[in-house]
Scaffold this active site. Structure first.
Site, mmCIF file in Angstrom:
data_model
loop_
_atom_site.group_PDB
_atom_site.id
_atom_site.type_symbol
_atom_site.label_atom_id
_atom_site.label_comp_id
_atom_site.label_asym_id
_atom_site.label_seq_id
_atom_site.Cartn_x
_atom_site.Cartn_y
_atom_site.Cartn_z
ATOM 1 N N ASP A 199 59.345 79.060 43.019
ATOM 2 C CA ASP A 199 60.231 78.112 43.603
ATOM 3 C C ASP A 199 59.704 77.931 45.161
ATOM 4 O O ASP A 199 58.667 78.436 45.440
ATOM 5 C CB ASP A 199 61.426 78.520 43.808
ATOM 6 C CG ASP A 199 62.260 78.574 42.540
ATOM 7 O OD1 ASP A 199 61.826 77.680 41.366
ATOM 8 O OD2 ASP A 199 63.411 79.142 42.295
ATOM 9 N N TYR A 244 58.807 91.835 40.800
ATOM 10 C CA TYR A 244 58.965 90.962 41.817
ATOM 11 C C TYR A 244 59.369 91.940 43.009
ATOM 12 O O TYR A 244 60.072 92.999 42.712
ATOM 13 C CB TYR A 244 60.027 89.826 41.982
ATOM 14 C CG TYR A 244 59.477 88.839 41.381
ATOM 15 C CD1 TYR A 244 59.162 87.491 41.871
ATOM 16 C CD2 TYR A 244 59.906 88.712 39.735
ATOM 17 C CE1 TYR A 244 58.970 86.439 41.018
ATOM 18 C CE2 TYR A 244 59.449 87.465 38.857
ATOM 19 C CZ TYR A 244 59.161 86.508 39.793
ATOM 20 O OH TYR A 244 58.464 85.524 39.045
#
Length: 261
Positions: free
Chosen positions: A52, A111
């Site tokens: 994003d 992540y």
């Protein structure tokens, strides 16, 4: 057409995410613009994950079909030259099997989320970590995170506009790490799964911040998870601290290619 795999590092701050967008800066757009300098028919690049706006990457993986054979080192060098001054770099490049797909061949993704706890504003980490005033209980956050390990319905921790067909995901790992800094403390959240829902990592980290601050008990993470209700999610952490750190495959696509050392 020969297929090439790329490992890509980028600072997400100036981009509106990975995916190409009309009249808006994107990481995909930057890489494809560099590819356009090398071949007349601009290759389309496909990534393992579409990060994003503002999200960074240390180990994004992508692939593209080129018109001609390239030496992986020379291809990476040429792309890095044409990517300047954008904060994007090719850190590995290899000729891939024709059936390799950066997204669909992936077996796991990882992540890391960076949070820095201190009263003073961030300087060097500004835009690259979540600044939290005060101290947090790392032990409590680690206890709360353990409720999310395994296969669950993660409806509570996904964006309302998430397009995934199912909210069921298997979380392989959530690890909370504390690092002392000269000024303040950095808390790193390491998460690993085959795939993630939209805003899943940021929703989990924001909820764990509630646990660390004492607003939630560790068991409230289980309560929120079992509610399967987006309204039960805590704060959604800002994108600044989120990094895509790696993508795994049954066979390392870069084993016989060029990798920066």
């Amino acid at each position: 057409m020969p297929r090439y795999a790329f490992r890509i590092e980028y600072d997400g701050h100036p981009f509106k995410g990975w995916q190409r967008q009309t009249d808006l800066p994107s990481v995909q757009g930057a890489v494809e613009a560099a590819l356009a300098k090398l071949e007349a028919d601009v290759p389309t690049i496909a990534a393992a994950g579409r990060t994003d706006t503002g999200v960074h990457a240390l180990g994004q993986v992508a692939h593209a079909d080129m018109q001609r054979d390239w030496d992986p080192f020379r291809l990476a060098e040429a792309l890095n030259y044409h990517l300047k001054p954008a904060p994007v770099a090719i850190t590995a490049c290899a000729r891939a099997h024709d059936d390799f797909h950066a997204r669909f061949s992936a077996t796991w993704r990882s992540y890391t989320y960076r949070m820095i706890c201190r009263r003073a504003p961030l300087v060097h980490a500004r835009g690259h970590a979540w600044a939290v005033r005060g101290t947090l209980d790392v032990t409590a956050m680690a206890e709360g995170a353990r409720h999310l390990i395994g296969k669950h319905d993660f409806t509570t921790f996904r964006a309302t506009h998430c397009q995934a067909l199912s909210p069921i995901k298997t979380m392989d790992e959530i690890r909370v790490e504390e690092v002392s800094l000269p000024a303040g403390t950095e808390i790193r959240f390491h998460l690993k799964a085959q795939s993630f829902l939209h805003n899943q990592v940021r929703s989990i980290v924001g909820s764990l911040e509630h646990v660390g601050s004492g607003a939630w008990a560790p068991d409230d993470m289980r309560r929120a998870l079992e509610a399967c209700d987006r309204a039960e999610c805590g704060t959604v952490a800002p994108p600044d601290g989120l990094y895509m750190t790696g993508v795994g495959y049954d066979e390392d696509p870069f084993a016989d290619g060029w990798k920066d050392t």
